[in-house]
Design a protein around this motif. Structure first.
Motif, mmCIF file in Angstrom:
data_model
loop_
_atom_site.group_PDB
_atom_site.id
_atom_site.type_symbol
_atom_site.label_atom_id
_atom_site.label_comp_id
_atom_site.label_asym_id
_atom_site.label_seq_id
_atom_site.Cartn_x
_atom_site.Cartn_y
_atom_site.Cartn_z
ATOM 1 N N SER A 6 33.189 31.357 43.113
ATOM 2 C CA SER A 6 34.387 31.966 43.106
ATOM 3 C C SER A 6 34.982 31.935 44.568
ATOM 4 C CB SER A 6 34.322 33.662 43.287
ATOM 5 O OG SER A 6 32.933 33.493 44.368
ATOM 6 N N SER A 12 42.695 27.763 47.540
ATOM 7 C CA SER A 12 43.618 29.032 47.971
ATOM 8 C C SER A 12 45.081 27.600 49.455
ATOM 9 C CB SER A 12 43.288 29.924 47.506
ATOM 10 O OG SER A 12 42.878 30.465 49.022
ATOM 11 N N LYS A 46 48.359 30.440 42.160
ATOM 12 C CA LYS A 46 48.104 31.190 41.165
ATOM 13 C C LYS A 46 47.272 31.343 40.347
ATOM 14 C CE LYS A 46 52.912 31.460 39.820
ATOM 15 N NZ LYS A 46 53.128 31.566 38.706
ATOM 16 N N ILE A 47 46.219 30.121 39.762
ATOM 17 C CA ILE A 47 45.709 29.701 39.033
ATOM 18 C C ILE A 47 44.205 30.561 39.915
ATOM 19 C CG2 ILE A 47 44.707 28.053 37.698
ATOM 20 C CD1 ILE A 47 47.047 26.961 36.606
ATOM 21 N N LEU A 101 43.752 32.040 42.469
ATOM 22 C CA LEU A 101 43.849 33.971 42.195
ATOM 23 C C LEU A 101 43.035 35.009 41.709
ATOM 24 C CD1 LEU A 101 46.855 34.325 45.454
ATOM 25 C CD2 LEU A 101 44.250 33.996 45.757
ATOM 26 N N TRP A 102 44.220 34.193 40.500
ATOM 27 C CA TRP A 102 43.365 34.462 39.014
ATOM 28 C C TRP A 102 42.243 34.336 39.000
ATOM 29 C CZ3 TRP A 102 44.911 38.447 36.149
ATOM 30 C CH2 TRP A 102 46.878 38.882 36.557
ATOM 31 N N ALA A 103 41.693 32.916 38.905
ATOM 32 C CA ALA A 103 40.490 32.397 38.368
ATOM 33 C C ALA A 103 39.211 33.302 38.898
ATOM 34 C CB ALA A 103 40.113 30.263 38.962
ATOM 35 N N LEU A 153 39.547 36.462 41.216
ATOM 36 C CA LEU A 153 39.312 37.731 40.708
ATOM 37 C C LEU A 153 38.645 37.917 39.034
ATOM 38 C CD1 LEU A 153 40.718 40.621 40.914
ATOM 39 C CD2 LEU A 153 42.955 39.963 39.638
ATOM 40 N N LEU A 154 38.924 36.969 37.934
ATOM 41 C CA LEU A 154 38.032 37.391 36.714
ATOM 42 C C LEU A 154 36.365 36.372 37.830
ATOM 43 C CD1 LEU A 154 40.269 35.295 34.531
ATOM 44 C CD2 LEU A 154 39.428 38.015 34.334
ATOM 45 N N SER A 164 43.631 41.229 45.184
ATOM 46 C CA SER A 164 45.083 41.319 43.662
ATOM 47 C C SER A 164 46.752 41.580 45.001
ATOM 48 C CB SER A 164 44.949 43.457 42.967
ATOM 49 O OG SER A 164 43.354 42.738 42.725
ATOM 50 N N LEU A 180 48.214 38.060 45.166
ATOM 51 C CA LEU A 180 47.988 37.498 44.068
ATOM 52 C C LEU A 180 49.505 37.959 43.421
ATOM 53 C CD1 LEU A 180 47.193 36.346 41.417
ATOM 54 C CD2 LEU A 180 46.717 38.034 40.970
ATOM 55 N N LEU A 224 53.295 36.221 42.914
ATOM 56 C CA LEU A 224 53.413 35.758 41.352
ATOM 57 C C LEU A 224 55.217 36.685 41.960
ATOM 58 C CD1 LEU A 224 51.044 37.933 39.622
ATOM 59 C CD2 LEU A 224 51.522 35.565 39.209
#
Length: 211
Positions: free
Chosen positions: A77, A84, A97-98, A100-102, A104-105, A156, A159, A163
């Protein structure tokens, strides 16, 4: 003619203060939070080591494998979130965005693996209520996850802002030219790196004193 030293006295300290004054207040607040968290965990780790060595002695017990898995996840992570800032500078909101999503997951996977590690400890006869160093392992790892949740909230928020900005070309232009957004991403990365380094240190101490 002797050189005039009056204007050079205190120059170093003045330059230090001037650099401090240039630090953004939010960034300075983040540094203070990091120092406070570091002191808290240092005290807890010292208490854990003292309990492990002085009260329990050299005993071997099961070390949760999920803690090792969670370490890999948080390292991944940190690598992902380090991209970023690069994507923001390159005005690439899609990859931002990808990223930040990655992150977060992966962070959610880290917390899940921590919970699985606690269940693994309980199954091998190390309950939270048992006292001793086992209780410190539960407490320290849980506190780390709680502090990481603060990073989740900030991640979040960034992100959602990203978005929102990507839905309109004008908002996208404003977003990528806003120095405050760049500062926010920098603060997020700094905090995430800190939580990563903190956990790696905790993990190594747990691993070393477990056997």
């Amino acid at each position: 003619m002797e050189p005039d030293n009056k204007n050079t006295i205190g120059t170093s300290s003045s330059s230090t203060f001037s650099r401090i004054e240039k630090v953004h207040p939010f960034l300075m607040m983040l540094y203070l939070v990091i120092v406070g968290i570091s002191v808290l965990f240092l005290i807890l780790m010292v208490a854990y080591i003292r309990t492990r060595l002085l009260e329990e002695g050299p005993i071997n017990r099961h070390f949760p494998q999920f803690f090792s898995f969670s370490t890999i996840l948080i390292l991944l992570s940190s690598f992902v979130i380090s991209r970023s800032s690069y994507f923001y500078r390159k005005d690439d909101l899609l990859k931002l965005k990808i990223t930040l999503w990655a992150t977060l997951l992966l962070g959610m996977g880290f917390v899940w693996s921590q919970i699985a590690g606690w269940r693994e400890m309980a199954m091998h006869g190390i309950p939270f209520q048992g006292g001793g160093s086992g209780t410190y392992i539960y407490l320290i790892s849980a506190l780390h996850s709680v502090h990481l949740l603060g990073g989740f909230l900030y991640l979040s928020y960034i992100l959602l802002r990203t978005l929102h900005a990507s839905l309109n070309p004008i908002r996208t232009l404003v977003f990528i030219r806003n120095p405050y957004r760049r500062q926010q991403i920098t603060m997020l990365c700094t905090y995430w790196y800190f939580m990563d380094i903190l956990w790696v240190g905790i993990y190594l101490v747990f691993l070393f004193f477990n056997y």
